[in-house]
Motif scaffolding. Structure first.
Motif, PDB file in Angstrom:
ATOM      1  N   HIS A 197       0.849  -1.192   0.000  1.00 27.62           N
ATOM      2  CA  HIS A 197       0.000   0.000   0.000  1.00 27.62           C
ATOM      3  C   HIS A 197       0.892   1.252   0.000  1.00 27.62           C
ATOM      4  O   HIS A 197       1.518   1.584   1.006  1.00 27.62           O
TER       5      HIS A 197
ATOM      6  N   VAL B 133       1.607   5.037   0.196  1.00 24.63           N
ATOM      7  CA  VAL B 133       0.915   6.145   0.852  1.00 24.63           C
ATOM      8  C   VAL B 133       1.502   7.495   0.446  1.00 24.63           C
ATOM      9  O   VAL B 133       0.800   8.493   0.363  1.00 24.63           O
TER      10      VAL B 133
ATOM     11  N   SER C 133      -8.900  13.899   3.410  1.00 27.34           N
ATOM     12  CA  SER C 133      -8.604  12.865   4.386  1.00 27.34           C
ATOM     13  C   SER C 133      -8.006  11.651   3.672  1.00 27.34           C
ATOM     14  O   SER C 133      -8.495  11.248   2.618  1.00 27.34           O
ATOM     15  N   GLY C 134      -6.914  11.122   4.218  1.00 28.17           N
ATOM     16  CA  GLY C 134      -6.282   9.944   3.625  1.00 28.17           C
ATOM     17  C   GLY C 134      -5.289  10.263   2.524  1.00 28.17           C
ATOM     18  O   GLY C 134      -4.730   9.357   1.908  1.00 28.17           O
ATOM     19  N   SER C 135      -5.027  11.562   2.279  1.00 30.89           N
ATOM     20  CA  SER C 135      -4.124  11.916   1.175  1.00 30.89           C
ATOM     21  C   SER C 135      -2.648  11.790   1.553  1.00 30.89           C
ATOM     22  O   SER C 135      -1.783  11.905   0.691  1.00 30.89           O
TER      23      SER C 135
ATOM     24  N   LYS D 137      -1.136  13.424   4.459  1.00 33.53           N
ATOM     25  CA  LYS D 137      -0.584  14.597   5.151  1.00 33.53           C
ATOM     26  C   LYS D 137       0.096  14.207   6.471  1.00 33.53           C
ATOM     27  O   LYS D 137       1.224  14.617   6.737  1.00 33.53           O
ATOM     28  N   SER D 138      -0.616  13.421   7.282  1.00 32.74           N
ATOM     29  CA  SER D 138      -0.029  13.019   8.576  1.00 32.74           C
ATOM     30  C   SER D 138       1.197  12.146   8.370  1.00 32.74           C
ATOM     31  O   SER D 138       2.211  12.310   9.063  1.00 32.74           O
ATOM     32  N   THR D 139       1.111  11.246   7.426  1.00 33.27           N
ATOM     33  CA  THR D 139       2.254  10.372   7.156  1.00 33.27           C
ATOM     34  C   THR D 139       3.466  11.200   6.743  1.00 33.27           C
ATOM     35  O   THR D 139       4.592  10.940   7.172  1.00 33.27           O
TER      36      THR D 139
ATOM     37  N   GLY E  37      -9.250  14.451   9.546  1.00 33.07           N
ATOM     38  CA  GLY E  37      -8.284  13.941   8.583  1.00 33.07           C
ATOM     39  C   GLY E  37      -6.897  14.023   9.138  1.00 33.07           C
ATOM     40  O   GLY E  37      -5.929  13.853   8.444  1.00 33.07           O
TER      41      GLY E  37
HETATM   42  N1  LIG Z   1       0.195   2.440   9.979  1.00 31.37           N
HETATM   43  C1  LIG Z   1      -0.426   2.371   8.791  1.00 31.37           C
HETATM   44  N2  LIG Z   1      -0.558   1.198   8.135  1.00 31.37           N
HETATM   45  C2  LIG Z   1      -1.180   1.137   6.937  1.00 31.37           C
HETATM   46  N3  LIG Z   1      -1.717   2.189   6.301  1.00 31.37           N
HETATM   47  C3  LIG Z   1      -1.623   3.376   6.901  1.00 31.37           C
HETATM   48  C4  LIG Z   1      -0.982   3.542   8.171  1.00 31.37           C
HETATM   49  N4  LIG Z   1      -1.045   4.861   8.511  1.00 31.37           N
HETATM   50  C5  LIG Z   1      -1.694   5.472   7.509  1.00 31.37           C
HETATM   51  N5  LIG Z   1      -2.045   4.603   6.550  1.00 31.37           N
HETATM   52  C6  LIG Z   1      -2.741   4.912   5.291  1.00 31.37           C
HETATM   53  O1  LIG Z   1      -2.050   5.950   4.668  1.00 31.37           O
HETATM   54  C7  LIG Z   1      -2.931   6.800   3.960  1.00 31.37           C
HETATM   55  C8  LIG Z   1      -2.664   8.231   4.327  1.00 31.37           C
HETATM   56  O2  LIG Z   1      -2.993   8.429   5.681  1.00 31.37           O
HETATM   57  P1  LIG Z   1      -2.694   9.789   6.427  1.00 31.37           P
HETATM   58  O3  LIG Z   1      -1.275  10.168   6.257  1.00 31.37           O
HETATM   59  O4  LIG Z   1      -3.188   9.613   7.827  1.00 31.37           O
HETATM   60  O5  LIG Z   1      -3.614  10.817   5.638  1.00 31.37           O
HETATM   61  P2  LIG Z   1      -4.173  12.236   6.062  1.00 31.37           P
HETATM   62  O6  LIG Z   1      -3.418  12.714   7.241  1.00 31.37           O
HETATM   63  O7  LIG Z   1      -4.000  13.090   4.859  1.00 31.37           O
HETATM   64  O8  LIG Z   1      -5.627  12.029   6.376  1.00 31.37           O
HETATM   65  C9  LIG Z   1      -4.331   6.307   4.278  1.00 31.37           C
HETATM   66  O9  LIG Z   1      -4.767   5.522   3.200  1.00 31.37           O
HETATM   67  C10 LIG Z   1      -4.134   5.475   5.517  1.00 31.37           C
HETATM   68  O10 LIG Z   1      -5.089   4.464   5.572  1.00 31.37           O
END
Ligand SMILES: Nc1ncnc2c1ncn2[C@@H]1O[C@H](COP(=O)(O)OP(=O)(O)O)[C@@H](O)[C@H]1O
Ligand SMILES: [Mg+2]
Length: 259
Positions: free
Chosen positions: A19, A21, A41-43, A45-47, A259
């Protein structure tokens, strides 16, 4: 000689198994510059923020703070958390859900990291905690327990804690999304004050009016990539990509704030 950029992110990638990200995320921050990271949401940003200080070790790319590669020992091996600690201390992070230690006083929450990471004596760290709490207008709560504070106050303590590390860079991940609407303003105004001091920041936010006011530049992320970036006002007033147009329209219709 100081590096040209305070933060330089090049070709950042992150995958969890199959997957993907983050894909080829690149941007740079000059000293005192403020970037807002927006996107659905899910783009990713946090990652992206978490990858910058290796809370999520990236699977590709290079991150440099003041010219120094974060997380790299130069021999290709990953740094341990212990080795990373001094680098992470240069980067203050504020999360959506505060993450204060519930069993420690406000003072202890703010002074713990400087004592552990910077080796500052207890009395000095305690005075520094008071000074940082004054910056977020909470010096009168220094001996309170976090559970007795409002969400807005807890987030301001978390900001004071990040400042107490004396970081070169501040990262904010949706700092107001978990707050009741009436508490959002006090947190945004503290962040604006810090911005006014010329601190370098990367802010993930859905508060578009705030992003316009505080950020020099905005990056729009979608599907783990930076789709569009530019000076804050240009990007918001004159979005180019269909995805950004659609995203901004969804926000102005009162779309999701999480998000
Ligand atoms: N620990 C993890 N394991 C698997 N997938 C993850 C994990 N953390 C985040 N994701 C996936 O990474 C993608 C981006 O998440 P995230 O960075 O939280 O987005 P945002 O902060 O923009 O909402 C999402 O599809 C989320 O499901
Ligand atoms: Mg997020």
């Amino acid at each position: 000689m100081a590096a040209e950029y305070l933060l330089q992110v090049t070709g950042l990638g992150k995958a969890y198994g199959h997957h993907t990200v983050l894909t080829d995320v690149s941007f740079a921050l000059t000293r005192g510059e403020r970037i807002a990271l927006i996107g659905p949401s899910g783009s990713g940003k946090s990652t992206c923020l978490r990858a910058i200080n290796y809370l999520e070790p990236p699977t590709a790319g290079d991150i440099r703070l003041d010219g120094k590669a974060i997380g790299s020992r130069g021999d290709g091996r990953r740094m341990s958390d212990l080795e990373l600690a001094p680098q992470r201390a240069e980067i203050g992070m504020v999360f959506q859900h505060f993450h204060l230690w519930p069993h420690l006083s406000v003072r202890a929450n703010v002074s713990l990291q400087p004592r552990k990471v910077r080796g500052i004596a207890r009395s000095q760290a305690s005075r520094m905690a008071e000074a940082m709490l004054a910056k977020v207008h909470l010096d009168h709560k220094v001996d309170e327990m976090p559970g007795r504070l409002s969400g807005g106050q807890q987030q301001r303590v978390a900001i004071a804690r990040a400042l107490a590390q004396q970081p070169k860079l501040l990262l904010f991940d949706e700092p107001t999304s978990a707050l009741d609407p009436e508490l959002v303003g006090e947190v945004l105004s503290v962040i604006k004050e810090l911005a006014g001091e010329g601190r370098a920041m990367v802010l993930v936010t859905h508060e578009i009016a705030f992003a316009r006011e505080v950020a020099d530049r905005i990056l729009f992320m979608d599907g783990g990539r930076i789709v569009e970036q530019g000076p804050a006002k240009d990007l918001l007033d004159n979005p180019q990509s269909p995805r950004l147009k659609q995203f901004l329209a969804s926000l102005s219709r009162g779309g999701r704030r999480d998000g």
